[in-house]
Structure formats: structure tokens, C-alpha cells
Motif scaffolding. Structure first.
Motif, PDB file in Angstrom:
ATOM      1  N   ALA A   1       2.556  -1.558   4.301  1.00  0.00           N
ATOM      2  CA  ALA A   1       2.845  -0.121   4.203  1.00  0.00           C
ATOM      3  C   ALA A   1       4.161   0.214   4.903  1.00  0.00           C
ATOM      4  CB  ALA A   1       1.722   0.676   4.845  1.00  0.00           C
ATOM      5  N   LEU A   2       4.825   1.246   4.407  1.00  0.00           N
ATOM      6  CA  LEU A   2       6.000   1.758   5.104  1.00  0.00           C
ATOM      7  C   LEU A   2       5.527   2.586   6.287  1.00  0.00           C
ATOM      8  CD1 LEU A   2       8.456   3.042   2.327  1.00  0.00           C
ATOM      9  CD2 LEU A   2       8.902   1.251   4.005  1.00  0.00           C
TER      10      LEU A   2
ATOM     11  N   GLU B   1       0.839  -1.210   0.000  1.00  0.00           N
ATOM     12  CA  GLU B   1       0.000   0.000   0.000  1.00  0.00           C
ATOM     13  C   GLU B   1       0.867   1.250   0.000  1.00  0.00           C
ATOM     14  OE1 GLU B   1      -3.571  -1.394  -0.592  1.00  0.00           O
ATOM     15  OE2 GLU B   1      -3.409   0.728  -0.047  1.00  0.00           O
ATOM     16  N   ASP B   2       0.872   1.949  -1.085  1.00  0.00           N
ATOM     17  CA  ASP B   2       1.484   3.282  -1.161  1.00  0.00           C
ATOM     18  C   ASP B   2       2.933   3.303  -0.662  1.00  0.00           C
ATOM     19  OD1 ASP B   2       1.729   5.952  -1.689  1.00  0.00           O
ATOM     20  OD2 ASP B   2       0.675   6.612   0.114  1.00  0.00           O
ATOM     21  N   VAL B   3       3.762   2.459  -1.252  1.00  0.00           N
ATOM     22  CA  VAL B   3       5.175   2.383  -0.855  1.00  0.00           C
ATOM     23  C   VAL B   3       6.028   3.190  -1.830  1.00  0.00           C
ATOM     24  CG1 VAL B   3       7.179   0.817  -0.737  1.00  0.00           C
ATOM     25  CG2 VAL B   3       5.014   0.191   0.365  1.00  0.00           C
ATOM     26  N   SER B   4       6.804   4.128  -1.281  1.00  0.00           N
ATOM     27  CA  SER B   4       7.693   4.958  -2.104  1.00  0.00           C
ATOM     28  C   SER B   4       9.084   4.978  -1.485  1.00  0.00           C
ATOM     29  CB  SER B   4       7.187   6.411  -2.171  1.00  0.00           C
ATOM     30  OG  SER B   4       5.928   6.489  -2.773  1.00  0.00           O
ATOM     31  N   PHE B   5      10.101   4.871  -2.309  1.00  0.00           N
ATOM     32  CA  PHE B   5      11.498   5.066  -1.883  1.00  0.00           C
ATOM     33  C   PHE B   5      12.340   5.178  -3.143  1.00  0.00           C
ATOM     34  CE2 PHE B   5      10.746   0.474  -2.009  1.00  0.00           C
ATOM     35  CZ  PHE B   5      11.774   0.035  -2.832  1.00  0.00           C
ATOM     36  N   GLY B   6      13.571   5.599  -2.978  1.00  0.00           N
ATOM     37  CA  GLY B   6      14.470   5.693  -4.118  1.00  0.00           C
ATOM     38  C   GLY B   6      15.865   5.244  -3.712  1.00  0.00           C
ATOM     39  N   ILE B   7      16.628   4.740  -4.676  1.00  0.00           N
ATOM     40  CA  ILE B   7      17.990   4.268  -4.392  1.00  0.00           C
ATOM     41  C   ILE B   7      18.941   4.925  -5.385  1.00  0.00           C
ATOM     42  CG2 ILE B   7      19.396   2.268  -3.801  1.00  0.00           C
ATOM     43  CD1 ILE B   7      16.894   0.529  -4.128  1.00  0.00           C
TER      44      ILE B   7
END
Ligand code: SF4
Length: 340
Positions: free
Chosen positions: A229-230, A29-35
Motif C-alpha cells: 500500500a502507499l 492494495e488500493d494504489v493510486s497515482f498519476g503521471i
């Protein structure tokens, strides 16, 4: 940013039989991150929290229900054909079990070269050269190419799996519990190897792990997942030293202490993780949270900047943060932070 998850959602349809209503598993559910290149992002959480589904979404082994996987600034979730093959050659995976991830009937040289022949259409001589290079990077002799997987130890097999991923010269690796099937004595060797490879080639890593000591040692950023979810994320040292979400605090308190004489942590998270078929309303952690108060079972917490580059989703953070829990201590019910 090299590889990003943007508001990823994944639902799986289930049921629909004669006596059962069809339902949906809310896996992510609505997981956002960047690497970034050369950085490691870790996803942690209990079994069933959705971290492996996120890994599959990032590898495009599953397609998101909503949201987007973004690679080098380009949305890639809908790729197919040659563009998908190209993406997969640049974003490779290393899985948990080196015993089952290698075909026992193939020699190591064939195992490592197979993706090269599929993805790159290179000649046999070029592929052999690339195999030699990959084996050298992971610390195996060229002669290993002539042997079968069963002739190697567990740690060596995981080196072969890493060589297979590296042969394509990827830009990112998704590492799904890469050391959990290995002896403790071998784990450090594999982690050191992965660190060296990252430093040399600037690879971005997404690591899925339940070993919090490994994550603290190995990752630059950490995201804590609960029921899809995060709930908290940020620089690893900030999340580990100053956890602000009650679930992160409880998870860290549950981790075995490195000092063998330290008392065992005991069961510090009450109850079982909820059902992803019908996640609790409001904050998903509220049925287990020792700090739950009025809005928690109704309203989803907003994302709050908790400082030092970290973020968390908890109503307590709107009204005064809970006292950080030192590692190895249980998260106490009624600890500071519950609004009157
Ligand atoms: Fe969720 Fe409320 Fe507990 Fe925060 S205090 S984790 S919002 S139940």
C-alpha cells in the motif's frame, strides 16, 4: 494525466496443496497515482513492498484484481490484440539488468529494431533509420548497430536498452531500477541521459528504485509503499524534507548519508516487513511502528492531506503530526505526536 493507477489491487493465489490451505498474496492494495507528460513519479520502499508488481500492472504485464490502469483518460487494463500492442508501443520499459535484458546472440541493430518490426510493421530501411536515430539519442555511434552486446560496457548496454525502448517513440517509460546494476560512476551518466531525453521528448517516467538519493535527485513526485500500500505520497521535495509518516521517516533515516564521515544509520526500522499472505489488520506498519497506539492495530488509517500537495495514511495525523525526523537521524520511539 498521461498514465494513471486508479485504486489498483493485485492478489496472487498460492498454495492449495494436499496439506496447505490455499491463500492469497496481497501484493498491491488500493494504489493510486498519476503521471503527467514530462514528469517522473518514483515508487520507493523495502524489497517486497509491491513496487515491482505495480510496475508490471502499469505495463499490463499483469492484470489487476481490481482497480484500473488508465492511459490518456481511457481504461486499458482489459486491452488485448492490436489495442494492447499499440499500448505497449507507447508505454515501454527499461529493466534493471542490461546484461540479461539484451539477447547476446543478436547484433545491437537487430535488438533495437526488433520491437519496431513487431509493433510498427515498418520496412527494413525505415527501421534502420529509426535505429540510427535512437542510437544517436543515447549517445552511441551508428557503428554500434553492427556489434554484439558483449562488446559494450554495462553503461553502454543500458544505453542500448534505452535506445530499444525509445525506437518506438513511446510516451512513457517504466524504469525498474535502471541504474542499480551499474557502477556508481556510470549511474549519473545514465540518469543525466534519461533527464535529457525526458526534457527533449516530454516523456512520462515511472521509476522504481531503492536508492533514495537517486529518487530525490531525479523524480518530481514520490510514493512510499509499505506491504503493498502507499503510505505517503506527494512532491518529492515535500516528502523528503517533511516526511509525515513514521515509515517514511524511518526509511529516510536508514538511507546512507552522503557525507562519508557521518555515523552509519544503523537498524532504525525494527523487525522484518510483514507477510503479504496475511497483512496485519489496521495499519500494516503497526507491528514495527515506534508510535503505534490504540487504533493502529484495528482501524485502517484514512488518507490525510499533509499540505504542500502531499498525503499520508497514519492515525497520528488525525491527532497531531509527529515531529519531522532529520535525514540521517533514527526515528525515535515516543517522538512527538503520540496522543495521550
Ligand atoms: Fe501506522 Fe499507527 Fe504508526 Fe501511524 S502511528 S504508522 S497509523 S502504526
Amino acid at each position: 494525466m498521461l498514465l494513471e493507477a486508479r485504486h489498483l489491487v493485485k492478489r496472487f493465489d498460492v498454495g492449495g496443496g494436499l496439506f496447505r490451505r490455499a491463500g492469497q498474496v496481497h501484493a498491491v492494495e488500493d494504489v493510486s497515482f498519476g503521471i503527467e507528460p514530462g514528469r517522473t513519479f518514483a515508487l520507493v520502499g523495502e524489497s517486497g513492498c509491491g513496487k515491482t508488481t505495480v510496475a508490471k500492472l502499469m505495463l499490463l504485464l499483469e492484470r489487476p484484481t481490481a482497480g484500473e490502469v488508465v492511459y490518456r483518460g481511457r481504461a486499458v487494463s482489459g486491452l488485448s490484440g492490436g489495442a494492447l500492442t499499440e499500448f505497449r508501443s507507447e508505454v515501454q520499459a527499461v529493466f534493471q539488468d542490461p546484461y540479461s535484458s539484451l539477447n547476446p546472440r543478436l547484433r545491437v541493430g537487430r535488438i533495437v529494431s526488433e520491437p519496431l518490426l513487431v509493433h510498427n510493421r515498418m520496412s527494413g530501411a525505415e527501421a534502420r533509420k529509426r535505429v540510427d536515430e535512437a542510437l544517436e539519442v543515447v549517445g552511441l555511434p551508428r557503428a554500434a548497430a553492427k556489434l554484439y552486446p558483449h562488446e559494450f560496457s554495462g553503461g553502454q548496454r543500458q544505453r542500448i536498452a534505452i535506445a530499444r525502448a525509445l525506437a518506438l517513440r513511446p510516451k512513457a517509460l517504466v524504469l525498474d531500477e535502471p541504474t542499480s546494476a551499474l557502477d556508481v560512476s556510470i549511474r549519473a551518466q545514465i540518469l543525466n541521459l534519461l533527464s535529457d531525453i525526458q526534457e527533449e521528448f516530454g516523456l512520462a517516467y515511472l521509476i522504481i528504485a531503492h536508492d533514495l538519493a537517486l529518487v530525490e535527485h531525479f523524480s518530481h513526485e514520490t510514493g512510499v509503499m509499505y506491504l503493498g500500500a502507499l503510505v505517503e505520497w506527494g512532491p518529492t521535495q515535500t516528502v523528503f524534507d517533511r516526511p509525515r509518516h513514521p515509515y517514511t521517516q524511518a526509511l529516510l533515516a536508514s538511507a546512507p548519508h552522503p557525507d562519508p564521515d557521518h555515523p552509519p544509520p544503523g537498524d532504525v526500522i525494527r523487525g522484518e516487513i510483514g507477510s503479504a499472505l496475511s497483512p496485519p489488520a489496521g495499519c500494516r506498519f503497526h507491528p514495527r511502528c515506534p508510535h503505534a497506539f490504540a487504533p493502529c492495530d484495528r482501524a485502517e488509517p484514512a488518507t490525510t492531506d499533509t499540505g504542500q500537495g502531499a498525503w499520508a495514511r497514519c492515525h497520528l495525523l488525525d491527532a497531531g503530526a509527529p515531529a519531522p525526523v532529520r535525514r540521517g537521524e533514527p526515528a525515535r520511539a515516543g517522538a512527538a505526536g503520540r496522543p495521550a
